[in-house]
Design a protein around this motif. Structure first.
Motif, PDB file in Angstrom:
ATOM      1  N   PHE A  35       0.724  -1.232  -0.076  1.00 57.10           N
ATOM      2  CA  PHE A  35       0.001  -0.121   0.020  1.00 57.10           C
ATOM      3  C   PHE A  35       0.682   1.396  -0.021  1.00 57.10           C
ATOM      4  CE2 PHE A  35      -4.016   1.851   2.409  1.00 57.10           C
ATOM      5  CZ  PHE A  35      -4.250   2.624   1.095  1.00 57.10           C
ATOM      6  N   THR A  36       1.915   1.180   0.953  1.00 60.09           N
ATOM      7  CA  THR A  36       2.731   2.464   0.968  1.00 60.09           C
ATOM      8  C   THR A  36       3.483   2.794  -0.375  1.00 60.09           C
ATOM      9  OG1 THR A  36       3.093   1.645   3.225  1.00 60.09           O
ATOM     10  CG2 THR A  36       4.853   3.352   2.411  1.00 60.09           C
ATOM     11  N   SER A  39       0.818   3.537  -3.359  1.00 57.66           N
ATOM     12  CA  SER A  39       0.436   5.122  -3.093  1.00 57.66           C
ATOM     13  C   SER A  39       1.517   6.240  -3.317  1.00 57.66           C
ATOM     14  CB  SER A  39      -0.118   5.283  -1.563  1.00 57.66           C
ATOM     15  OG  SER A  39       0.518   4.937  -0.764  1.00 57.66           O
ATOM     16  N   VAL A  40       2.597   5.686  -3.116  1.00 56.18           N
ATOM     17  CA  VAL A  40       3.847   7.021  -3.221  1.00 56.18           C
ATOM     18  C   VAL A  40       3.993   6.983  -4.882  1.00 56.18           C
ATOM     19  CG1 VAL A  40       6.266   7.531  -2.856  1.00 56.18           C
ATOM     20  CG2 VAL A  40       4.980   6.797  -1.004  1.00 56.18           C
ATOM     21  N   MET A  43       1.353   9.104  -6.234  1.00 63.25           N
ATOM     22  CA  MET A  43       1.770  10.341  -6.060  1.00 63.25           C
ATOM     23  C   MET A  43       2.782  10.883  -7.203  1.00 63.25           C
ATOM     24  SD  MET A  43       3.285  12.373  -2.816  1.00 63.25           S
ATOM     25  CE  MET A  43       4.959  11.520  -2.945  1.00 63.25           C
TER      26      MET A  43
ATOM     27  N   LEU B  54      12.168   7.719   1.541  1.00 63.62           N
ATOM     28  CA  LEU B  54      11.332   6.163   1.777  1.00 63.62           C
ATOM     29  C   LEU B  54      12.165   5.189   1.279  1.00 63.62           C
ATOM     30  CD1 LEU B  54       8.557   5.156   2.237  1.00 63.62           C
ATOM     31  CD2 LEU B  54       8.319   5.355   0.087  1.00 63.62           C
ATOM     32  N   GLN B 109      -4.860  -0.535  -5.058  1.00 60.00           N
ATOM     33  CA  GLN B 109      -4.758   0.481  -3.926  1.00 60.00           C
ATOM     34  C   GLN B 109      -5.906   0.890  -3.518  1.00 60.00           C
ATOM     35  OE1 GLN B 109      -2.445   3.982  -5.502  1.00 60.00           O
ATOM     36  NE2 GLN B 109      -3.102   5.075  -3.961  1.00 60.00           N
ATOM     37  N   ASP B 113      -7.217   1.179   0.452  1.00 61.66           N
ATOM     38  CA  ASP B 113      -7.919   2.384   1.017  1.00 61.66           C
ATOM     39  C   ASP B 113      -9.181   2.305   1.579  1.00 61.66           C
ATOM     40  OD1 ASP B 113      -6.464   5.108   1.021  1.00 61.66           O
ATOM     41  OD2 ASP B 113      -8.555   5.629   0.096  1.00 61.66           O
ATOM     42  N   MET B 116      -9.265   0.045   4.739  1.00 61.73           N
ATOM     43  CA  MET B 116      -8.613   0.867   5.977  1.00 61.73           C
ATOM     44  C   MET B 116      -9.676   1.942   6.541  1.00 61.73           C
ATOM     45  SD  MET B 116      -5.779   0.553   7.412  1.00 61.73           S
ATOM     46  CE  MET B 116      -5.461   1.119   8.820  1.00 61.73           C
ATOM     47  N   PHE B 117     -10.506   2.497   5.678  1.00 62.67           N
ATOM     48  CA  PHE B 117     -11.464   3.521   6.091  1.00 62.67           C
ATOM     49  C   PHE B 117     -12.533   2.683   6.852  1.00 62.67           C
ATOM     50  CE2 PHE B 117     -10.841   7.625   4.039  1.00 62.67           C
ATOM     51  CZ  PHE B 117     -11.714   8.518   4.999  1.00 62.67           C
TER      52      PHE B 117
ATOM     53  N   THR C 270       4.159   8.008   3.444  1.00 59.65           N
ATOM     54  CA  THR C 270       3.259   8.141   1.942  1.00 59.65           C
ATOM     55  C   THR C 270       2.384   9.368   2.154  1.00 59.65           C
ATOM     56  OG1 THR C 270       1.569   7.153   0.846  1.00 59.65           O
ATOM     57  CG2 THR C 270       1.721   6.430   3.073  1.00 59.65           C
ATOM     58  N   ASP C 271       1.812   9.596   1.003  1.00 58.36           N
ATOM     59  CA  ASP C 271       0.813  10.875   0.829  1.00 58.36           C
ATOM     60  C   ASP C 271      -0.400  10.340   1.198  1.00 58.36           C
ATOM     61  OD1 ASP C 271       0.117  13.252  -0.363  1.00 58.36           O
ATOM     62  OD2 ASP C 271      -0.613  11.840  -2.055  1.00 58.36           O
ATOM     63  N   SER C 272      -0.649   9.132   0.962  1.00 60.10           N
ATOM     64  CA  SER C 272      -2.270   8.659   1.238  1.00 60.10           C
ATOM     65  C   SER C 272      -2.429   8.559   2.616  1.00 60.10           C
ATOM     66  CB  SER C 272      -2.097   7.453   0.429  1.00 60.10           C
ATOM     67  OG  SER C 272      -3.189   6.400   1.188  1.00 60.10           O
ATOM     68  N   GLN C 273      -3.525   9.136   2.904  1.00 60.22           N
ATOM     69  CA  GLN C 273      -4.040   9.267   4.435  1.00 60.22           C
ATOM     70  C   GLN C 273      -4.273   7.798   4.913  1.00 60.22           C
ATOM     71  OE1 GLN C 273      -8.333  10.366   4.414  1.00 60.22           O
ATOM     72  NE2 GLN C 273      -8.269  10.944   6.609  1.00 60.22           N
ATOM     73  N   MET C 274      -4.886   6.847   4.169  1.00 58.46           N
ATOM     74  CA  MET C 274      -5.014   5.759   4.884  1.00 58.46           C
ATOM     75  C   MET C 274      -3.801   4.726   4.761  1.00 58.46           C
ATOM     76  SD  MET C 274      -7.913   5.116   6.548  1.00 58.46           S
ATOM     77  CE  MET C 274      -8.707   6.998   6.722  1.00 58.46           C
ATOM     78  N   GLY C 275      -3.199   5.116   3.775  1.00 59.64           N
ATOM     79  CA  GLY C 275      -1.784   4.343   3.709  1.00 59.64           C
ATOM     80  C   GLY C 275      -0.973   4.834   4.769  1.00 59.64           C
ATOM     81  N   ALA C 277      -1.954   5.769   7.664  1.00 56.73           N
ATOM     82  CA  ALA C 277      -2.536   5.381   8.868  1.00 56.73           C
ATOM     83  C   ALA C 277      -1.981   3.703   8.821  1.00 56.73           C
ATOM     84  CB  ALA C 277      -4.031   5.567   8.918  1.00 56.73           C
TER      85      ALA C 277
END
Lengths: 210, 212, 397
Positions: A35-36, A39-40, A43, B54, B109, B113, B116-117, C270-275, C277
């Protein structure tokens, strides 16, 4: 059962995330790390396709050389990798901080102070039916008392003793009732999110719900 | 000198944009618009540092065989694959890459997401449980008002007692509103004071240690 | 009345039919006439960047009968211009009798306006031309005078108390539970040999709450430098990440231990809010920090972070001005800084006279607000008319 491999991937990854509720496990760890990364990556693509293209490639192709100034300023960030010139990266940071902080002072004074003061004033219709539970004078006065006491709770430079202690205690009661209200409201709203995800699993994936 | 230039910049720009708020003229609004665009562009370069951080973090983890190091491959692979597909997919003839990129977003992805929400709802339950063990008088107030609101927004509340929706609305409009306003006054002053401290150079921890 | 409606419906129907080519359309009976709007006034739109003229007019007398559909506004360079030289610049539905022409081609040049009323039945009538008006840009927004005075007053109060503090005047600060616990929390982590997690919110640097969080980070990092406790600072915003790194570096060198600073302790997630979290959840369960700080701006993820942290048994200190997230921090964290307490924190922790002076200035401004609210209330109770006056002063533009 769905025969689409992508739906299976989506469903299994959803379950991988949910598995964390039981406890941390290899499947969750994999999903979380993936996921990390994704998502990067996403971006980077957004930045490249939207910003880099719109604010760098297009202006330069149209020979609008002025765009080189913000580019040069942005590049100062990269001096982070040059030990002797590291301090140059403070310049873009300073520009960002200067602009936002200068602007925020009057904006916040307008939005947080003036608008809230306006809202707190009792209005003339309140006099017509003073005991009305929603828009009566008594309620109007109660709001003013609540606001004043809450503000006094945040008074830092004096020990909370005597009348200030009373006012700040009343203030924190108001704050807690307000937080309870906001808590209750959000709890109900979030439940619908969970229902949405469960619906996906049962309709799209294993076709249990038609 | 290394600290003086950034401090001067913050001061000058801070005062300039404070004044700009009061000047509606064309020049002033144009400067504001252009600055916002420039800020986006300037900040975009910080992303390079962020990605560097990262990648470095995970490479180090792999190199030093720290606990759970194999998972770092998932992050690095996700990053490289996603960004390459998204950028290369735009080139003519490489539409297939764009298609895979789109599917990765939609079926890999986005579901994570959303999941998680959705987990939030479970945490709501544990948070409610925590709130119900109200340990102090203040926490009890939070509990009672939360309880009325939860009942007030669902039909069940009105079935139990027809005044419950009214009480819920009253709580929202009177004590909740008063508390919110009171907090916002404090927050407004706090924000203004913090901004002022940055502009005047009273708060300068952002200057870092290297520039002394 | 009903017959008029029927005629109207027929007319509307035939108007719609007209859009289709029809070989032999019957001749339209003319709709009943409508009276034109009254006096049209045009003036430069105040407090703007120019190229805009505000137009208002007396409504058509037929509006009261409910016959009016709306008004079309036209602009021309001459009051006597022929029909073809009037440009349509706006339409407003009935009930609104003003419009703003944002497309004035040139500042400092005379323009005239006419308003055409359109009836529900399709008739229309045009007003007389307005007075000439010129658009111009302004260099000062007079609607914001109140904000200017308030801002300058606030700056003056704060600067006064900073000067007083620098002269050595003692400034008292009441105990803030969440902040008194910082020392203890860092000490506990050191004893347990576990790291400290600090999340500086999920917003960008444009949010002042983030700046407040970074100021607190500076103070916390000084303590971790002193005790040699590992510090973990995950970030969501790239700019915040770079600033956070500088802040921690500064803290370590101020304590005299720049060598102890670990580059990898402040990192980007990461930039993703849930990512973000899920990433922080992972850190909390695997690295098991003894203390979690959640400071700055948070959204829905606040609950995920705080609940996970509580489950790992860490001491949790949160602080935010996001009103909707505060209830969740309050239920799941040991200490929560509410609203302004977040902004007061760095002064409280650093005990720097200049910062304390600012805090004193904030308090005096608060007292002023309370005084104004109470005085406003008293005056409105004595004379409700005063209320309008006060609201007028508070109106922002």
């Amino acid at each position: 059962m769905s025969t689409d491999i992508w739906v299976w991937i989506a469903a299994l990854l959803s379950l991988a995330i949910f598995s964390y509720l039981y406890k941390d496990n290899p499947v969750f760890r994999f999903a979380e790390h993936l996921f990390t990364g994704l998502s990067v990556g996403y971006m980077i693509v957004l930045m490249w396709n939207n910003y880099a293209y719109q604010y760098i490639v297009i202006p330069i192709s149209q020979q609008r050389w002025i765009t080189l100034i913000p580019m040069a300023l942005g590049m100062l960030y990269l001096f982070r990798f040059v030990p002797k010139l590291q301090h140059l990266m403070l310049i873009p940071i300073a520009i960002t901080l200067g602009i936002w902080n200068g602007w925020s002072i009057p904006v916040v004074i307008e939005a947080d102070l003036f608008k809230q003061m306006q809202g707190t004033m009792v209005n003339t219709t309140m006099f017509q039916n003073p005991w009305d539970p929603h828009n009566g004078l008594v309620v109007g006065l109660l709001v003013v008392v609540g606001v004043v006491c809450t503000v006094l709770y945040f008074y830092f430079s004096r020990e909370h003793r005597g009348p200030l202690k009373v006012a700040s205690s009343v203030g924190i009661w108001f704050v807690m009732i307000g937080f309870g209200a906001s808590f209750g409201y959000t709890v109900m709203a979030r439940m619908s999110l969970l229902i949405g995800r469960i619906q996906f699993l049962f309709t799209e994936w294993i076709h249990l719900i038609k | 000198m290394r600290r003086q230039i950034p401090l001067m910049l913050v001061l000058v720009l801070g005062i300039f944009f404070f004044i700009q708020f009061f000047v509606p003229s064309r020049l002033s609004t144009n400067i504001y618009q252009v600055s916002l665009q420039w800020l986006i562009l300037i900040s975009a370069f910080a992303i390079v540092l962020a990605i560097g951080s990262l990648v470095n973090h995970h490479l180090l983890k792999i190199k030093r065989r720290r606990e759970h190091w194999p998972y770092s491959y998932a992050t690095l692979a996700g990053l490289v694959v996603m960004s390459l597909l998204g950028i290369l997919g735009r080139f003519p003839g490489l539409g297939l890459l764009d298609e895979i990129y789109y599917r990765l977003y939609l079926f890999v992805q986005a579901p994570m997401d959303a999941a998680m929400f959705a987990i939030l709802a479970f945490y709501m339950a544990s948070a409610s449980y925590r709130a119900f063990r109200a340990r102090s008088k203040e926490a009890l107030l939070l509990l009672v008002s939360g309880f009325f609101i939860m009942l007030g927004v669902i039909p069940l509340g009105a079935l139990i007692w027809d005044r419950i929706p009214d009480i819920a609305e009253w709580i929202m409009m009177v004590p909740n509103m008063a508390a919110k306003r009171g907090i916002l006054f404090g927050v407004g002053l706090g924000i203004t004071a913090t901004s002022l401290k940055i502009i005047l150079g009273i708060e300068r921890s952002w200057l870092g240690g290297g520039g002394k | 009345m009903r017959s008029i409606t029927v005629i109207g419906l027929i007319l509307l129907g035939s108007a719609a039919a007209l859009t289709q080519p029809m070989p032999a359309a019957p001749a339209d009976p003319a709709p009943p006439p409508v009276q034109p709007p009254g006096l049209v006034t045009a003036m430069d739109t105040p407090n703007d960047a120019g190229n805009s003229i505000s137009v208002d007019w007396r409504p058509s007398p037929d509006e009261a009968q409910g016959l009016v559909e709306g008004y079309v506004v036209y602009r021309s360079e001459s009051a006597e211009a022929p029909e073809s030289l009037w440009t349509r610049v706006g339409y407003v539905p009935y009930g609104l009798n003003q419009s703003r022409d944002q497309s004035v081609p040139e500042n400092g040049m005379d323009f005239f306006y006419r308003v055409r009323v359109v009836s529900r039945l399709g008739a229309s009538a045009v007003s007389q031309a307005s007075n000439p008006a010129r658009s111009s840009e302004q260099w000062y927004n007079s609607m914001r005078t109140n904000a200017l005075i308030a801002s300058l007053l606030f700056v003056a109060i704060v600067v006064y108390f900073i000067t007083m503090a620098q002269k050595g005047q003692h400034l008292f600060v009441r105990r803030i539970a969440g902040l008194s616990a910082v020392e203890e929390a860092v000490g506990r982590a050191t004893e347990m040999g576990r790291p400290i997690l600090f999340v500086p919110g999920l917003s960008s640097i444009s949010d002042v709450a983030t700046i407040a969080a970074l100021n607190i980070l500076g103070q916390v990092a000084k303590k971790t430098a002193e005790y040699d406790t590992p510090l973990l600072v995950p970030n969501r915003d790239p700019v915040v990440y770079t600033v956070a790194q500088e802040v921690v570096k500064e803290a370590y060198s101020e304590i005299g231990r720049p060598d102890a600073y670990n580059h990898d302790s402040v990192f980007y997630l990461t930039d993703s809010q849930m990512g973000f979290a899920s990433g922080v959840d992972g850190i909390m369960t695997r690295e098991r920090p003894a203390t979690n700080f959640f400071m700055g701006m948070f959204w829905a993820e606040s609950l995920i972070l705080a609940e996970t942290g509580a489950a790992t048994g860490a001491i949790q200190i949160a602080g935010t001005d996001a009103i909707h997230q505060l209830p969740f921090f309050i239920t799941a964290c040991d200490y929560t800084l509410i609203g302004e307490e977040l902004y007061a924190a760095s002064a409280y922790l650093a005990r720097d006279p200049k910062l304390l002076g600012t805090l004193k200035g904030q308090d005096w401004s608060k007292a002023l607000i309370v005084l104004l609210l109470v005085a406003g209330l008293a005056l409105s109770l004595i004379n409700p008319g005063v209320r309008g006056f006060i609201l007028n002063i508070l109106t922002v533009g």
